[in-house]
Design an enzyme around this catalytic site. Structure first.
Site, PDB file in Angstrom:
ATOM      1  N   PHE A 153      -1.903 -52.950  15.942  1.00  7.53           N
ATOM      2  CA  PHE A 153      -3.105 -52.648  14.923  1.00  7.53           C
ATOM      3  C   PHE A 153      -4.034 -53.868  15.196  1.00  7.53           C
ATOM      4  CE2 PHE A 153       0.531 -55.095  13.023  1.00  7.53           C
ATOM      5  CZ  PHE A 153      -0.006 -56.418  12.539  1.00  7.53           C
ATOM      6  N   ARG A 171       1.269 -66.425  -1.520  1.00  4.78           N
ATOM      7  CA  ARG A 171       1.881 -64.943  -0.836  1.00  4.78           C
ATOM      8  C   ARG A 171       2.336 -64.129  -1.878  1.00  4.78           C
ATOM      9  NH1 ARG A 171       0.738 -63.553   4.517  1.00  4.78           N
ATOM     10  NH2 ARG A 171       2.615 -62.234   4.338  1.00  4.78           N
ATOM     11  N   THR A 179       1.987 -56.500   2.222  1.00  3.33           N
ATOM     12  CA  THR A 179       0.950 -56.175   3.134  1.00  3.33           C
ATOM     13  C   THR A 179       0.417 -54.829   2.742  1.00  3.33           C
ATOM     14  OG1 THR A 179       2.085 -57.711   4.754  1.00  3.33           O
ATOM     15  CG2 THR A 179       0.497 -55.951   5.458  1.00  3.33           C
ATOM     16  N   ARG A 216      -3.281 -57.469  -4.037  1.00  5.19           N
ATOM     17  CA  ARG A 216      -3.271 -56.244  -3.092  1.00  5.19           C
ATOM     18  C   ARG A 216      -3.022 -55.175  -4.079  1.00  5.19           C
ATOM     19  NH1 ARG A 216      -0.620 -59.032   2.247  1.00  5.19           N
ATOM     20  NH2 ARG A 216      -2.281 -59.422   3.419  1.00  5.19           N
ATOM     21  N   ASN A 232      -6.610 -54.473   2.855  1.00  7.84           N
ATOM     22  CA  ASN A 232      -5.608 -54.922   1.799  1.00  7.84           C
ATOM     23  C   ASN A 232      -6.325 -56.117   1.036  1.00  7.84           C
ATOM     24  OD1 ASN A 232      -5.193 -56.627   3.740  1.00  7.84           O
ATOM     25  ND2 ASN A 232      -3.057 -56.275   4.111  1.00  7.84           N
ATOM     26  N   HIS A 282      -6.167 -62.284   2.922  1.00  9.80           N
ATOM     27  CA  HIS A 282      -5.263 -62.831   3.752  1.00  9.80           C
ATOM     28  C   HIS A 282      -4.574 -64.242   3.192  1.00  9.80           C
ATOM     29  CE1 HIS A 282      -3.892 -64.441   7.534  1.00  9.80           C
ATOM     30  NE2 HIS A 282      -4.206 -65.700   6.982  1.00  9.80           N
ATOM     31  N   GLU A 306      -4.632 -72.397  10.861  1.00 14.16           N
ATOM     32  CA  GLU A 306      -5.638 -71.640   9.962  1.00 14.16           C
ATOM     33  C   GLU A 306      -6.795 -72.370   9.132  1.00 14.16           C
ATOM     34  OE1 GLU A 306      -3.796 -68.624   7.658  1.00 14.16           O
ATOM     35  OE2 GLU A 306      -2.911 -67.636   9.557  1.00 14.16           O
TER      36      GLU A 306
HETATM   37  O1  CDP Z   1      -1.421 -60.169   6.025  1.00 16.40           O
HETATM   38  P1  CDP Z   1      -0.107 -60.181   5.978  1.00 16.40           P
HETATM   39  O2  CDP Z   1       0.826 -61.614   6.500  1.00 16.40           O
HETATM   40  O3  CDP Z   1       0.812 -59.706   4.901  1.00 16.40           O
HETATM   41  O4  CDP Z   1       0.734 -59.165   7.270  1.00 16.40           O
HETATM   42  P2  CDP Z   1       0.590 -59.148   8.882  1.00 16.40           P
HETATM   43  O5  CDP Z   1       2.066 -58.734   9.368  1.00 16.40           O
HETATM   44  O6  CDP Z   1       0.519 -60.893   9.184  1.00 16.40           O
HETATM   45  O7  CDP Z   1      -0.539 -58.409   9.478  1.00 16.40           O
HETATM   46  C1  CDP Z   1      -1.882 -59.098   9.373  1.00 16.40           C
HETATM   47  C2  CDP Z   1      -3.017 -57.981   8.864  1.00 16.40           C
HETATM   48  O8  CDP Z   1      -2.864 -57.015   9.800  1.00 16.40           O
HETATM   49  C3  CDP Z   1      -2.551 -57.319   7.699  1.00 16.40           C
HETATM   50  O9  CDP Z   1      -2.909 -57.993   6.357  1.00 16.40           O
HETATM   51  C4  CDP Z   1      -3.384 -56.082   7.621  1.00 16.40           C
HETATM   52  O10 CDP Z   1      -4.774 -56.286   7.332  1.00 16.40           O
HETATM   53  C5  CDP Z   1      -3.322 -55.672   9.018  1.00 16.40           C
HETATM   54  N1  CDP Z   1      -1.962 -54.857   9.507  1.00 16.40           N
HETATM   55  C6  CDP Z   1      -2.161 -53.547   9.663  1.00 16.40           C
HETATM   56  O11 CDP Z   1      -3.480 -52.995   9.600  1.00 16.40           O
HETATM   57  N2  CDP Z   1      -1.159 -52.512   9.954  1.00 16.40           N
HETATM   58  C7  CDP Z   1       0.309 -52.988  10.073  1.00 16.40           C
HETATM   59  N3  CDP Z   1       0.853 -52.083  10.080  1.00 16.40           N
HETATM   60  C8  CDP Z   1       0.422 -54.285   9.657  1.00 16.40           C
HETATM   61  C9  CDP Z   1      -0.735 -55.293   9.321  1.00 16.40           C
HETATM   62 MG    MG Z   2       0.246 -62.766   8.076  1.00 15.49          MG
END
Ligand code: CDP
Ligand code: MG
Length: 138
Positions: free
Chosen positions: A58, A86, A92, A103, A113, A116, A127
């Site tokens: 992704f 979180r 997510t 979310r 979503n 962040h 960050e």
């Molecule tokens: O943001 P979070 O830490 O919950 O998730 P992450 O696994 O660190 O992924 C970062 C961002 O990538 C997510 O917030 C989504 O916007 C995107 N993502 C996605 O488009 N498809 C996925 N299968 C997982 C994440």
């Molecule tokens: Mg993340």
């Protein structure tokens, strides 16, 4: 322990005018806003910020999305800020997020979503200075 974390209101939520409602949820949950600005990332900026995901399927779509329009970046402070934010964000995938989370209320799908948040002390220490070189980690 008093902590700081990096929060972003993503392009989908800014475009949908959810900024005020999301900030209200943050303040009502006890977070103090230490720094805040509205910026637009280039695709290159987004790729650097999400470098940890460079090998994920992704990555390209995510970094295009994150550079499509303005975002709000914030440093939040609170006891246990990283974990508590979180929890306030929710899962997510908004379909899996619990009631009362950001979310669940504002996320459109697993990519778009709404928000962040740093997932650990290590990621917060990458960050926060990525956007706020003048703000201390805590
Ligand atoms: O943001 P979070 O830490 O919950 O998730 P992450 O696994 O660190 O992924 C970062 C961002 O990538 C997510 O917030 C989504 O916007 C995107 N993502 C996605 O488009 N498809 C996925 N299968 C997982 C994440
Ligand atoms: Mg993340």
């Amino acid at each position: 322990m008093l902590e700081r974390t990096l929060a972003i209101i993503k392009p989908d939520a800014v475009a949908s005018k959810y900024t005020g409602k999301i900030i209200e949820m943050l303040e009502e949950s006890g977070f103090s806003i230490i720094g805040m600005k509205k910026i637009k990332l280039s695709k290159e900026d987004a790729k650097k910020f999400y470098i940890v995901h460079k090998d994920r399927p992704f990555y390209d779509s995510l970094t295009t999305f994150m550079s499509e329009g303005p975002i709000i970046v914030m440093v939040l402070e609170k006891e246990n800020a990283i974990e508590d934010y979180r929890k306030l964000m929710g899962a997510t995938n908004p379909e899996e997020a619990e009631e009362g989370t950001i979310r669940k209320r504002f996320g459109k799908n697993i990519e778009r979503n709404a928000v962040h948040g740093s997932d650990s002390k290590e990621s917060a220490s990458f960050e926060i200075p990525f956007f706020f070189s003048e703000i201390e980690l805590v």
